[in-house]
Motif scaffolding. Structure first.
Motif, short mmCIF file in Angstrom:
data_model
loop_
_atom_site.label_atom_id
_atom_site.label_comp_id
_atom_site.label_asym_id
_atom_site.label_seq_id
_atom_site.Cartn_x
_atom_site.Cartn_y
_atom_site.Cartn_z
N LEU A 1 0.69 -1.32 0.13
CA LEU A 1 -0.08 0.11 -0.05
C LEU A 1 0.88 1.38 -0.07
CD1 LEU A 1 -2.92 0.86 0.24
CD2 LEU A 1 -2.58 1.01 2.73
N SER A 2 2.05 1.06 0.58
CA SER A 2 2.75 2.39 0.83
C SER A 2 3.55 2.82 -0.46
CB SER A 2 4.04 2.12 1.79
OG SER A 2 4.64 0.96 1.59
N ALA A 3 3.84 1.84 -1.39
CA ALA A 3 4.27 2.03 -2.58
C ALA A 3 3.40 2.73 -3.59
CB ALA A 3 4.83 0.55 -3.30
N ILE A 4 2.07 2.36 -3.35
CA ILE A 4 0.98 2.97 -4.37
C ILE A 4 0.41 4.20 -3.90
CG2 ILE A 4 0.76 0.73 -5.29
CD1 ILE A 4 -2.09 0.79 -3.99
N SER A 5 1.04 4.94 -2.84
CA SER A 5 0.30 5.97 -2.18
C SER A 5 1.40 7.28 -2.41
CB SER A 5 0.29 5.81 -0.69
OG SER A 5 -0.42 4.52 -0.58
N SER A 6 0.87 8.40 -2.67
CA SER A 6 1.80 9.47 -2.60
C SER A 6 1.54 10.16 -0.98
CB SER A 6 1.24 10.59 -3.55
OG SER A 6 0.09 11.13 -3.49
N ARG A 7 0.58 9.70 -0.41
CA ARG A 7 0.56 10.30 0.93
C ARG A 7 -0.08 9.11 1.69
NH1 ARG A 7 -3.33 15.25 3.01
NH2 ARG A 7 -4.89 14.28 1.44
N LEU A 8 0.47 8.68 3.01
CA LEU A 8 -0.12 7.60 3.78
C LEU A 8 0.09 8.22 5.05
CD1 LEU A 8 -1.70 5.00 3.73
CD2 LEU A 8 0.51 3.78 3.86
N THR A 9 -0.80 8.71 5.88
CA THR A 9 -0.38 9.20 7.16
C THR A 9 -1.68 9.21 8.00
OG1 THR A 9 0.57 10.91 8.49
CG2 THR A 9 -0.73 11.31 6.56
N SER A 10 -1.44 9.35 9.28
CA SER A 10 -2.78 9.37 10.23
C SER A 10 -2.73 10.64 10.68
CB SER A 10 -2.48 8.55 11.54
OG SER A 10 -1.33 8.77 12.07
N GLY A 11 -3.92 11.20 11.06
CA GLY A 11 -4.15 12.45 11.88
C GLY A 11 -3.73 12.66 13.37
N HIS A 12 -4.09 13.59 13.82
CA HIS A 12 -4.37 13.68 15.30
C HIS A 12 -5.27 14.59 16.03
CE1 HIS A 12 -1.94 17.70 14.30
NE2 HIS A 12 -2.40 17.94 15.52
N THR A 13 -5.76 14.64 17.13
CA THR A 13 -6.45 15.63 17.78
C THR A 13 -5.73 17.02 18.30
OG1 THR A 13 -7.76 13.76 18.36
CG2 THR A 13 -8.52 15.69 19.44
N PRO A 14 -6.09 18.06 17.87
CA PRO A 14 -5.50 19.03 18.62
C PRO A 14 -6.00 19.09 20.17
CG PRO A 14 -6.77 19.56 16.67
CD PRO A 14 -7.24 18.38 17.15
N LEU A 15 -4.59 19.59 20.69
CA LEU A 15 -4.81 19.68 22.08
C LEU A 15 -5.68 20.63 22.86
CD1 LEU A 15 -3.17 18.57 24.66
CD2 LEU A 15 -1.69 20.50 24.35
#
Length: 475
Positions: free
Chosen positions: A45-59
């Motif tokens: 999946l990483s090889a076919i992705s230009s972006r692969l990342t999780s988000g976060h919750t603002p403090l």
């Protein structure tokens, strides 16, 4: 029973896993056979992705405030995005700390906590939106379709990889690096086009269902002439000790002024408590699950637009016949009576399949000459219904309950016609809107089954799939 496996040190280093469950795993034989025998091109999946990342919750941010939709794991389902469940963040946060996970058309959202590997493609512009740490955004590289990748991830070969690689048991978790190692096949063009078409049809059916149901809710609330208070609104008030003693409650939510404003609106427009047109609500019992054709309905299966029978357990007719308690009949209204987040959700059982409900679900059998079953479920799911279930709930710390006596006290809006009789035609019109919405939802569910079956067939048994391998019926 003990299971043993011999694992080479090289495997431990390669997989970065030392837990026995990873190597003694029912998915391994299936996945190994696919990898060795398939003629399809497989890519991480990483090889076919230009972006692969999780988000976060603002403090220190109140997630009820803002103009930007903020998606959590509850929002993402199999080829479906539930925007109504989104939290809120601000435009400044989207332009700043959440800029790297700002969403756009063509992206794919994937869950990595609890409900592992659920994937929803964004087939249209989502507007200002971002994700939290339990969701990953994938932007496919050219030549790869978000719809097809999502369909693969929610199908058997995708889910088996995700479940094998997940860590923890109570709250399964799949980190972004492990998610990126999931192998995705490049399907032949004809199958890719077919799957894209089916995914779009499912998206359209879901939108049609949601719009019809929301129109019924809007019509109900407009007739009632009451609006729910903002969730961010604070209410400060005083009560006498005598009032607390009179009602036998000491929780502030029960006495909130907004609750009395709702009751005033209901009584001005004509209302009746559930106990006046239904026998006492009854909870089910926990049956012994087994092979059989009887649907076991728990709180997760109760959805606004029907019972999600495909996710429910089954039991036998002999087990159902052991007791009258918990037997579900056509046109029963099922109400979730326990659990934070699920308490108060209701549906009308329209199926002819034999069914029972467990002890987390209550059965209401309204007199249809007073209150149509579909209308009752619609009302209970409305802001006016949900506010009352919150008022009458008992318990705290995640162990909230709505007891049968409390269910009987819920006031339901039953408007009258010009002659002073119950306006059954108005209830019928809203009930028909709900039925049309439910039919569209059933179409969407059928399409999901067709999509996942098409992907599995293409990967496992198609012209490019492995030969001579029988897929296990159960894992």
């Amino acid at each position: 029973m003990e299971n043993w496996a011999v694992v080479r040190s090289g495997e431990l280093l390669e997989n970065q896993r030392a837990d026995a469950e990873y190597y003694i795993n029912p998915y391994n034989d299936y996945l190994s056979h696919l990898a060795k025998n398939s003629e399809l091109e497989w890519q991480p999946l990483s090889a076919i992705s230009s972006r692969l990342t999780s988000g976060h919750t603002p403090l220190r941010h109140d997630l009820k405030v803002g103009s930007v939709e903020f998606y959590t794991v509850e929002c993402v389902d199999a080829l479906a995005l539930h925007r109504s469940k989104a939290k809120k963040v601000t435009g400044d946060q989207l332009a700043g700390e959440l800029k790297r996970v700002a969403l756009r058309k063509g992206d794919l959202l994937i869950t990595i906590k609890r409900r592992i590997g659920m994937a929803a493609p964004l087939l249209s512009e989502p507007g200002p939106a971002a994700i939290n740490q339990d969701v990953v955004v994938m932007t496919p590289k050219p030549g790869w379709s978000a719809a097809v990748v999502a369909a693969f991830l929610v199908s058997r070969p995708g889910q088996y990889q995700a479940l094998r690689d997940a860590t923890e048991q109570m709250n399964p978790y799949l980190n972004v690096q492990a998610l990126g190692k999931i192998l995705v096949p490049r399907l032949p063009d004809a199958q890719r086009v077919k799957i894209e078409r089916l995914v779009k049809s499912r998206t359209d059916a879901l939108r049609d269902s949601q719009e019809k149901y929301q129109a019924a809710q809007d019509a109900l609330m407009a007739k009632l002439g009451w609006s729910a208070p903002s969730k961010s609104t604070s209410e400060i008030f005083e009560l006498s000790a005598a009032k607390l003693m009179e009602d036998g409650r000491a929780d502030a939510e029960f006495f909130a002024p907004s609750q009395y404003e709702l009751l005033d609106a209901l009584r001005r427009g004509s209302s009746r408590s559930i106990s006046t047109f239904s026998a006492k609500a009854e909870r089910g019992i926990q049956p012994v699950t087994s092979e059989g054709d009887v649907v076991v309905i728990d709180s997760k299966a109760v959805r606004e637009l029907g019972v999600a029978a495909e996710k429910a357990d089954r039991t036998s007719r002999a087990q159902r016949n052991l007791s009258l308690r918990g037997r579900v009949e056509r046109d029963d209204v099922l109400l979730n009576s326990t659990g934070v987040g699920t308490l108060g959700r209701a549906t009308c059982y329209r199926s002819r399949e034999p069914a029972v409900c467990d002890n987390h679900v209550a059965i209401i059998r309204p007199d249809p000459s007073v209150c149509r079953p579909e209308y009752l479920a619609l009302f209970l799911n409305s802001p006016a219904g949900r506010m009352q279930t919150e008022r009458f709930q008992s318990g705290s710390s995640g162990q909230v309950e709505l007891y049968p006596d409390a269910i009987g006290k819920i006031d339901v809006f039953i408007p009258l016609d010009a002659a002073g009789a119950i306006d059954g035609s108005w209830q019928d019109s809203l009930s028909e809107m709900v039925i049309e919405a439910a039919d569209a939802m059933n179409t969407a569910r059928d399409l999901l089954s067709e999509i996942t079956a098409s992907v599995a067939l293409a990967v496992e048994q198609g012209p490019y799939g492995p030969k001579g391998y029988e897929v296990p019926a159960k894992v």
